[in-house]
Design a protein around this motif. Structure first.
Motif, mmCIF file in Angstrom:
data_model
loop_
_atom_site.group_PDB
_atom_site.id
_atom_site.type_symbol
_atom_site.label_atom_id
_atom_site.label_comp_id
_atom_site.label_asym_id
_atom_site.label_seq_id
_atom_site.Cartn_x
_atom_site.Cartn_y
_atom_site.Cartn_z
ATOM 1 N N SER A 172 -38.509 -37.656 -50.181
ATOM 2 C CA SER A 172 -39.875 -37.282 -50.561
ATOM 3 C C SER A 172 -40.652 -36.775 -49.347
ATOM 4 N N PHE A 173 -40.486 -37.458 -48.218
ATOM 5 C CA PHE A 173 -41.140 -37.032 -46.980
ATOM 6 C C PHE A 173 -40.652 -35.641 -46.570
ATOM 7 N N LEU A 174 -39.336 -35.431 -46.567
ATOM 8 C CA LEU A 174 -38.786 -34.135 -46.169
ATOM 9 C C LEU A 174 -39.248 -33.033 -47.119
ATOM 10 N N ARG A 175 -39.338 -33.354 -48.397
ATOM 11 C CA ARG A 175 -39.828 -32.375 -49.370
ATOM 12 C C ARG A 175 -41.258 -31.972 -49.033
ATOM 13 N N SER A 176 -42.070 -32.947 -48.624
ATOM 14 C CA SER A 176 -43.463 -32.650 -48.276
ATOM 15 C C SER A 176 -43.556 -31.772 -47.030
ATOM 16 N N GLU A 177 -42.525 -31.785 -46.199
ATOM 17 C CA GLU A 177 -42.482 -30.965 -44.983
ATOM 18 C C GLU A 177 -41.633 -29.699 -45.161
ATOM 19 N N PHE A 178 -41.171 -29.466 -46.361
ATOM 20 C CA PHE A 178 -40.346 -28.300 -46.679
ATOM 21 C C PHE A 178 -39.064 -28.271 -45.846
ATOM 22 N N SER A 179 -38.454 -29.433 -45.648
ATOM 23 C CA SER A 179 -37.185 -29.478 -44.911
ATOM 24 C C SER A 179 -36.164 -30.372 -45.606
ATOM 25 N N GLU A 180 -36.263 -30.470 -46.915
ATOM 26 C CA GLU A 180 -35.344 -31.296 -47.696
ATOM 27 C C GLU A 180 -33.901 -30.797 -47.612
ATOM 28 N N GLU A 181 -33.730 -29.508 -47.301
ATOM 29 C CA GLU A 181 -32.384 -28.945 -47.236
ATOM 30 C C GLU A 181 -31.521 -29.646 -46.199
ATOM 31 N N ASN A 182 -32.127 -30.161 -45.136
ATOM 32 C CA ASN A 182 -31.350 -30.881 -44.118
ATOM 33 C C ASN A 182 -30.686 -32.114 -44.702
ATOM 34 N N LEU A 183 -31.443 -32.889 -45.446
ATOM 35 C CA LEU A 183 -30.890 -34.088 -46.079
ATOM 36 C C LEU A 183 -29.862 -33.714 -47.137
ATOM 37 N N GLU A 184 -30.165 -32.708 -47.940
ATOM 38 C CA GLU A 184 -29.235 -32.291 -48.991
ATOM 39 C C GLU A 184 -27.910 -31.812 -48.394
ATOM 40 N N PHE A 185 -27.990 -31.091 -47.287
ATOM 41 C CA PHE A 185 -26.771 -30.649 -46.604
ATOM 42 C C PHE A 185 -25.988 -31.851 -46.090
ATOM 43 N N TRP A 186 -26.677 -32.784 -45.436
ATOM 44 C CA TRP A 186 -26.008 -33.964 -44.888
ATOM 45 C C TRP A 186 -25.308 -34.744 -46.011
ATOM 46 N N LEU A 187 -25.987 -34.921 -47.133
ATOM 47 C CA LEU A 187 -25.401 -35.641 -48.273
ATOM 48 C C LEU A 187 -24.203 -34.887 -48.856
ATOM 49 N N ALA A 188 -24.314 -33.559 -48.951
ATOM 50 C CA ALA A 188 -23.200 -32.755 -49.458
ATOM 51 C C ALA A 188 -21.979 -32.904 -48.546
ATOM 52 N N CYS A 189 -22.212 -32.961 -47.243
ATOM 53 C CA CYS A 189 -21.112 -33.153 -46.283
ATOM 54 C C CYS A 189 -20.496 -34.547 -46.422
ATOM 55 N N GLU A 190 -21.327 -35.538 -46.685
ATOM 56 C CA GLU A 190 -20.813 -36.889 -46.912
ATOM 57 C C GLU A 190 -19.889 -36.889 -48.126
ATOM 58 N N ASP A 191 -20.307 -36.251 -49.202
ATOM 59 C CA ASP A 191 -19.475 -36.156 -50.407
ATOM 60 C C ASP A 191 -18.195 -35.381 -50.121
ATOM 61 N N TYR A 192 -18.328 -34.294 -49.388
ATOM 62 C CA TYR A 192 -17.182 -33.456 -49.061
ATOM 63 C C TYR A 192 -16.120 -34.248 -48.289
ATOM 64 N N GLY A 193 -16.571 -35.084 -47.370
ATOM 65 C CA GLY A 193 -15.652 -35.827 -46.506
ATOM 66 C C GLY A 193 -14.739 -36.791 -47.243
ATOM 67 N N VAL A 194 -15.084 -37.170 -48.454
ATOM 68 C CA VAL A 194 -14.259 -38.128 -49.207
ATOM 69 C C VAL A 194 -13.526 -37.478 -50.385
#
Length: 161
Positions: free
Chosen positions: A59-81
């Motif tokens: 929610s904080f990142l969305r308010s700063e228009f930088s949510e893509e960083n978290l979404e990318f990190w999470l996608a990489c976490e999923d990818y790794g397994v």
């Protein structure tokens, strides 16, 4: 004339003191858990592994228009397994979503990392996004996370712990 804090009900004062202690503790923990040699903050990892904390940070990142960083990190976490037979499809999806210069949620990566990713997209492996993911994690840990600690979104995360 202002009566000060003494005019507030004692239950409000106790709640305020409790919240101040929690915030102070989180801020102190944030500073104590910095790791040397450019590594990132342990507290961010704890936050990312907590469902309510993750939601508050998102929610904080969305308010700063930088949510893509978290979404990318999470996608990489999923990818790794993922099993290796699904990695090529997911790698292509991650590249299209976050890495490609025209990506809808393009993350801020240095040119060297971006080029290295492009060169391995034909035969991705479990570690394909490791370097890029670490770079984005470091960016969040050094930039977004300290601001998050000072934000009203942090109160939501504290309640979850």
């Amino acid at each position: 004339m202002c009566k000060g804090l003494s005019s507030l009900p004692s239950s409000c004062l106790e709640k305020a003191k409790e919240m101040r202690v929690k915030l102070s503790h989180l801020a102190e923990t944030h500073h104590k858990h910095k790791v040397q040699d450019g590594k990132t903050l342990q507290d961010l990892e704890t936050l990312l592994n907590n469902k309510s904390g993750l939601q508050a940070f998102r929610s904080f990142l969305r308010s700063e228009f930088s949510e893509e960083n978290l979404e990318f990190w999470l996608a990489c976490e999923d990818y790794g397994v993922l099993p290796s037979n699904l990695q090529k499809i997911k790698a292509s999806s991650i590249y299209s979503q976050f890495i490609n210069p025209d990506a809808p949620q393009e993350v801020n990566l240095d040119a060297e990392t971006r080029e290295a990713l492009l060169s391995v997209m034909d035969s991705p492996c479990a570690d394909t996004f490791k370097r890029a993911q670490q770079g984005i994690y470091t960016l969040m840990a050094k930039d977004s996370f300290p601001r998050f600690l000072r934000s009203h979104h942090c109160i939501e995360a504290i309640k979850a712990f």
